[in-house]
Design a protein around this motif. Structure first.
Motif, mmCIF file in Angstrom:
data_model
loop_
_atom_site.group_PDB
_atom_site.id
_atom_site.type_symbol
_atom_site.label_atom_id
_atom_site.label_comp_id
_atom_site.label_asym_id
_atom_site.label_seq_id
_atom_site.Cartn_x
_atom_site.Cartn_y
_atom_site.Cartn_z
ATOM 1 N N GLU A 1 19.864 58.891 44.848
ATOM 2 C CA GLU A 1 18.886 59.468 45.772
ATOM 3 C C GLU A 1 18.911 60.985 45.603
ATOM 4 O OE1 GLU A 1 16.174 57.431 48.447
ATOM 5 O OE2 GLU A 1 16.500 59.451 47.711
ATOM 6 N N ARG A 2 17.992 61.673 46.281
ATOM 7 C CA ARG A 2 17.800 63.104 45.960
ATOM 8 C C ARG A 2 18.893 63.979 46.551
ATOM 9 N NH1 ARG A 2 14.255 61.187 49.325
ATOM 10 N NH2 ARG A 2 13.938 62.094 51.376
ATOM 11 N N ASN A 3 19.534 63.564 47.613
ATOM 12 C CA ASN A 3 20.614 64.404 48.168
ATOM 13 C C ASN A 3 21.609 63.523 48.919
ATOM 14 O OD1 ASN A 3 19.632 63.834 50.825
ATOM 15 N ND2 ASN A 3 17.981 65.337 50.445
ATOM 16 N N ALA A 4 22.694 64.136 49.364
ATOM 17 C CA ALA A 4 23.792 63.362 49.972
ATOM 18 C C ALA A 4 23.307 62.577 51.182
ATOM 19 C CB ALA A 4 24.909 64.309 50.372
ATOM 20 N N GLU A 5 22.426 63.207 51.969
ATOM 21 C CA GLU A 5 21.952 62.536 53.200
ATOM 22 C C GLU A 5 21.131 61.283 52.833
ATOM 23 O OE1 GLU A 5 19.494 65.159 55.429
ATOM 24 O OE2 GLU A 5 19.004 63.655 56.950
ATOM 25 N N ALA A 6 20.300 61.427 51.836
ATOM 26 C CA ALA A 6 19.459 60.286 51.402
ATOM 27 C C ALA A 6 20.325 59.209 50.765
ATOM 28 C CB ALA A 6 18.392 60.781 50.438
ATOM 29 N N VAL A 7 21.361 59.626 50.068
ATOM 30 C CA VAL A 7 22.290 58.646 49.471
ATOM 31 C C VAL A 7 22.944 57.831 50.577
ATOM 32 C CG1 VAL A 7 24.512 58.387 48.285
ATOM 33 C CG2 VAL A 7 22.784 59.955 47.365
ATOM 34 N N ALA A 8 23.397 58.530 51.609
ATOM 35 C CA ALA A 8 24.065 57.842 52.733
ATOM 36 C C ALA A 8 23.103 56.847 53.373
ATOM 37 C CB ALA A 8 24.551 58.869 53.744
ATOM 38 N N ARG A 9 21.851 57.280 53.541
ATOM 39 C CA ARG A 9 20.866 56.376 54.160
ATOM 40 C C ARG A 9 20.627 55.160 53.249
ATOM 41 N NH1 ARG A 9 17.939 60.839 55.558
ATOM 42 N NH2 ARG A 9 16.534 60.590 53.785
ATOM 43 N N GLY A 10 20.565 55.412 51.972
ATOM 44 C CA GLY A 10 20.332 54.315 51.029
ATOM 45 C C GLY A 10 21.468 53.303 51.058
ATOM 46 N N LEU A 11 22.692 53.814 51.111
ATOM 47 C CA LEU A 11 23.855 52.904 51.168
ATOM 48 C C LEU A 11 23.841 52.103 52.466
ATOM 49 C CD1 LEU A 11 26.629 55.258 49.704
ATOM 50 C CD2 LEU A 11 25.549 53.281 48.572
ATOM 51 N N GLU A 12 23.447 52.788 53.537
ATOM 52 C CA GLU A 12 23.340 52.074 54.834
ATOM 53 C C GLU A 12 22.294 50.952 54.734
ATOM 54 O OE1 GLU A 12 24.102 55.986 57.555
ATOM 55 O OE2 GLU A 12 22.281 54.792 57.973
ATOM 56 N N ASN A 13 21.185 51.248 54.062
ATOM 57 C CA ASN A 13 20.125 50.223 53.914
ATOM 58 C C ASN A 13 20.647 49.002 53.151
ATOM 59 O OD1 ASN A 13 18.304 51.870 55.234
ATOM 60 N ND2 ASN A 13 17.418 52.711 53.351
ATOM 61 N N ILE A 14 21.444 49.255 52.132
ATOM 62 C CA ILE A 14 22.005 48.132 51.360
ATOM 63 C C ILE A 14 23.023 47.371 52.201
ATOM 64 C CG2 ILE A 14 23.349 47.490 49.297
ATOM 65 C CD1 ILE A 14 22.260 50.073 47.989
#
Ligand code: T1G
Length: 651
Positions: free
Chosen positions: A317-330
């Motif tokens: 993802e584009r930044n750490a915050e978006a990565v965290a959100r993406g992992l939460e979605n999974i």
């Protein structure tokens, strides 16, 4: 390879069926079993018989490929009766699955022994028929009426543990099934044998039970579950012979039905799709590590599906915050599996341990295959692929999940476009089985083969699609919606169109479905095309979106909705908004059946165009797209099958 072989373990005869791939019961198997029953009954040195199968499974049922032919004696119910009447008790030794006629043969045996991983079931309703060899008559006698109703009308298998608990199995064993079955029956011979299943009594059930069961069976949308329920009820109110006659008549009646023909067609189409001729003999590339770019709904679903199939995931993802959100979605997807009892907390943790999030594209150097699932915008996608081209291994496959953009435009500028392909997943990607595989002109044959291998690994229905607007499914959807709007402009009420398609077998009609999904998605696509200079006529949907009626999420769309309620209410406001577009001398289809025929015919016509343009390789693929991607009722076979019998379409 001997179809039915016989060996002795002293006084125990062991009959092994070896009929790959799933030990289906053909006419030859039926005759062989009857001959063996006669032979073993006549042999005084034999005291009992173990029936076991070679290969990966016990008998998976009657050979579905024989259904179109005239039934040849001995018929399966007679084979089951012959085994039950044998002087020497038979014991079924079950591994893999005992399904349909396979379970019926096992119920003709005096005992049933299975390994713990086995499953047993009566899935005939999934083929538009009912058990035709005593499933509706013996199952209630062996497992009770309630279990029988659930198994036969639902068509879902039981695990070995559930089957043991229900009384369908006598013993569940760890390993060495054959030795365990021999030991079991040797021991059983020392005591009085249980009654044959046909002689066992049936527990009565309440009228309330039948009413509730009928309501549940009716939800299937086609007749087989209801007819199966009628047979089970008949079996509780009549003797064995009369019940068998009732079942046989119902089975033969359904076997010749359009629904059974359609469901058999879909059964084989689903098994052919993942192994198309286009990739036969081409070795796919390995894909143990999958990169997913974009952690939104689609990206998370794709990542979860691949992780569930045992692959390692790198989520970008584009930044750490978006990565965290993406992992939460999974993780939320796996948490859902825990909530539904399909996954343990340990399983959830194990799944997530195989998912790494990063905002550094450089981490994709480890990926074998990368799937882009970012915003549906050409510039955004192109920038992602420029990065992928820079950081990924030269042999890594680069895939776009785009649903509407021409993949050739996305691939422009790639240093080696032969590794690029379209993999169009459907949301939610961890649930929807459909996968449209869209090769670009330069896509290498082994990359295409890898797309199908990934589809098989994910247990999806992969279908190759050529490049056009909407590929196969969304192109037909666009035509279907336009035609439905056309009926509205001819004066057919919106609610009548939806009701007609629900009567046909869809869960929702075209307007209800748009309200649920949102009218603005298609609206934005039309606006994008207009902005790109295409002439796109204003649609009725445009008028509603301009009026703020984007669907349920806006509290209003094609229908009105009361506060906090999702029940669609015909809208005077919509009538006023569209009034000027409604013809005052309607030449419209009159009945709901005519409306459905007209709209399915439109799908068929678009499918024929898709076939003639080479966008789809066969009609079966188009039907699978409609069934697995757009809710087409599978017992109608799909828009191509539905018109195959008549040979015409609405055009
Ligand atoms: N008849 C003929 N072929 C069958 C078959 C069947 N019953 N079942 C599977 N095949 C073929 C399938 O087409 C494929 O072929 C290969 O086997 C592997 O199948 C009187 C009348 C057993 C759980 O409905 O549920 O008994 O593509 O890819 O994923 O009451 O197959 O390799 O050439 O599905 O491991 C009732 C249907 C029949 C069971 C295995 N039985 N089969 O799944 O392999 S009606 C069924 C399945 C009946 C009686 C009535 C699954 C499976 P190919 P596959 P799988």
């Amino acid at each position: 390879m001997t179809l039915l072989s016989l060996r002795r373990d002293n006084e125990i005869a062991v009959v092994t069926l070896d009929n790959p791939p799933v030990n289906a019961i053909s006419g030859e198997v039926r005759k062989g079993l009857v001959d063996l029953a006669d032979q073993l009954d006549a042999d005084p040195s034999v005291r009992a018989v173990v029936l076991i199968c070679a290969g990966r499974t016990f008998i998976a049922g009657a050979d579905v490929r024989e259904f179109g032919k005239v039934p040849v004696p001995p018929h399966l119910p007679d084979v089951v009766d012959r085994i039950e009447a044998a002087k020497k008790p038979w014991v079924a030794a079950i591994h893999g699955t005992a399904l349909g006629g396979g379970l019926e043969i096992a119920m003709g045996c005096r005992f049933r022994v299975a390994v713990g991983s086995a499953r047993v079931g009566l899935p005939e309703v999934n083929l538009g028929i009912i058990p035709g060899a005593s499933g509706t008559v013996r199952t209630p006698r062996l497992a009770g009426v309630e279990t029988a109703v659930e198994m036969v009308t639902g068509g879902k298998p039981l695990s070995a543990a559930e089957a043991l608990d229900a009384g369908l199995l006598d013993l569940v064993v760890g390993a060495d099934l054959e030795a365990a079955a021999i030991a079991f029956v040797r021991q059983a011979l020392t005591a009085e044998l249980p009654q044959p299943v046909s002689a066992r009594a049936l527990e009565p059930v309440s009228e309330a039970f039948w009413q509730a069961a009928r309501k549940t069976a009716a939800k299937a949308g086609h007749q087989a579950p209801l007819r199966a329920l009628e047979c089970i009820r008949f079996a509780t109110e009549n003797d064995f012979a009369a019940s068998m006659a009732q079942e046989r008549q119902t089975f033969l009646d359904l076997r010749g039905s359009d629904e059974a023909a359609a469901l058999r067609y879909v059964f084989f189409a689903e098994r052919a799709a993942p192994k198309p001729a286009a990739v036969k003999g081409t070795e796919p590339r390995a894909f143990a590590t999958i990169g997913v770019v974009g952690g939104g709904t689609m990206g998370a679903g794709i990542a979860a599906a691949c992780r569930e199939a045992g692959m390692k995931i790198i989520l970008i993802e584009r930044n750490a915050e978006a990565v965290a959100r993406g992992l939460e979605n999974i993780d939320r997807i796996f948490a859902g599996g825990v909530k539904r009892g399909k996954l343990s907390e340990e399983g959830r943790a194990d799944r997530m341990a195989g998912v790494r999030g990063s905002s550094d594209y450089g981490d994709l150097a480890a990926a074998d295959l990368v799937i882009e699932a970012v915003f549906e915008d050409l510039a955004v996608k192109r920038s992602v692929f420029a990065e992928l081209d820079r950081v990924c291994r030269p042999d890594a496959i680069l895939a776009t999940n785009t649903s509407y953009i021409d993949p050739r435009l996305i691939a422009e500028g790639l240093s080696n476009p032969d590794r690029f392909i379209g993999l169009h997943f459907f949301s939610p990607a961890h649930i929807m089985k459909l996968l449209e595989i869209v090769p670009a002109p330069d896509t290498a044959p082994d990359v295409l083969a890898t797309g199908f291998a990934l589809g098989r690994a994910l247990k999806k229905i992969p279908v190759q699609a050529g490049i056009c607007e909407g590929f196969i499914g969304n192109r037909i959807l666009k035509r279907y919606r336009a035609e439905a709007e056309g009926l509205v402009t001819q004066g057919v009420p919106i609610a009548e169109v939806d009701a007609a398609m629900r009567d046909y077998g869809f869960k929702m009609g075209p307007f209800e479905a748009q309200d649920l999904g949102g009218l603005d998605i298609a609206f934005l696509q039309r606006e994008g095309a207009r902005a790109a200079g295409q002439i796109v006529a204003e649609t009725l949907g445009d008028i509603l979106v301009h009026a703020g009626r984007k669907g349920q999420k806006a509290g209003a769309g094609w229908y009105d909705y009361a506060e906090g309620d999702r029940t669609p209410l015909p809208s005077d406001k919509v009538a006023a908004l569209l009034g000027s577009r409604i013809s005052d001398n309607p030449s419209r289809p009159s009945s709901r059946a005519d409306i459905a025929r007209h709209l399915v015919g439109t799908m068929n016509a678009e499918g024929q165009a898709i076939l003639s343009e080479g966008i789809a390789t066969c009609a079966e693929d188009i039907d699978l797209v409609e069934i697995h991607g757009y809710g087409f009722p599978r017992w109608k076979g799909g828009p191509m099958f539905a018109f195959r019998a008549t040979g015409d379409s609405a055009e």
